[in-house]
Design a protein around this motif. Sequence first.
Motif: not given
Length: 252
Positions: A149-151, A237-241, A245-247, A251-252
């Motif tokens: 998820i970091a990418n 911005t980070l939480l939206e990304a 990703y989870r959607d 999963t995270f």
Amino acid sequence: MSAYVDDANLTLRLAMGTSEILKGVRNVGLLSGRFLGDAGDDLAQNWIARVLAQHRPEDGFLSEEAMDNPDRLTRDRVWIIDPLDGTREFASGRQDWAVHIALIENGEPIHAAVGLPDKGITFWSEEAKMVKGPRANKVVVSRNRPPAIANPMAEAIGASVEVLGSAGAKAMHTLLGDYDAYIHAGGQYEWDSAAPVGVARAAGLHCSRLDGSAPKYNQEDTFLPDLLICRPELADTLLEAAAKYRDEHGTF
């Protein structure tokens, strides 16, 4: 009878004392590899437990290096400790290991300290301040378990991804401005993040789970698998990304 030490200074002195013990164990050069790592874990844990038994015998206690006592769930105050965060790094001669000390009330760190012994620095919630200024345009993740998820999260803020050991080291280097964010997913426990979150939050950084909720401590289940520590202006911005990703992946 030892003189009374208030909670804030006890937190700091525990981190500083543990740092000195661990540096002494390693610097004499008599142990290496697994023997060194085990000795560091054991000696640091034993000293901290003895100090708290003398100075705060009524408080609860949770540590990576001790058997969990469910009695802590009945206590108003609980010390959450990782005597040596980054045992592999410590044992291999790297500098990215840390000491974590946090005092928890009502699920929140009220005092915290993170020692980076090889840097000669102990970060303390009473004095910590985030370094402001130009962005680093870098985020940091686990050296041993870098999360996928970091990418996309890094891409959302135009940053590259770098790796480092110890959660405490990653969080404190974010505080220092070396990274814009520390992103973790894939498994941690309360002792991995309680002290780093306590210091980082006091310093003015954003600290949350990847779903945006606040991490809660002294829970029955100590598993706390994901974390975001970042410059506050980047949090949305980070939480939206992360949510995107989870959607897409479930999963995270």
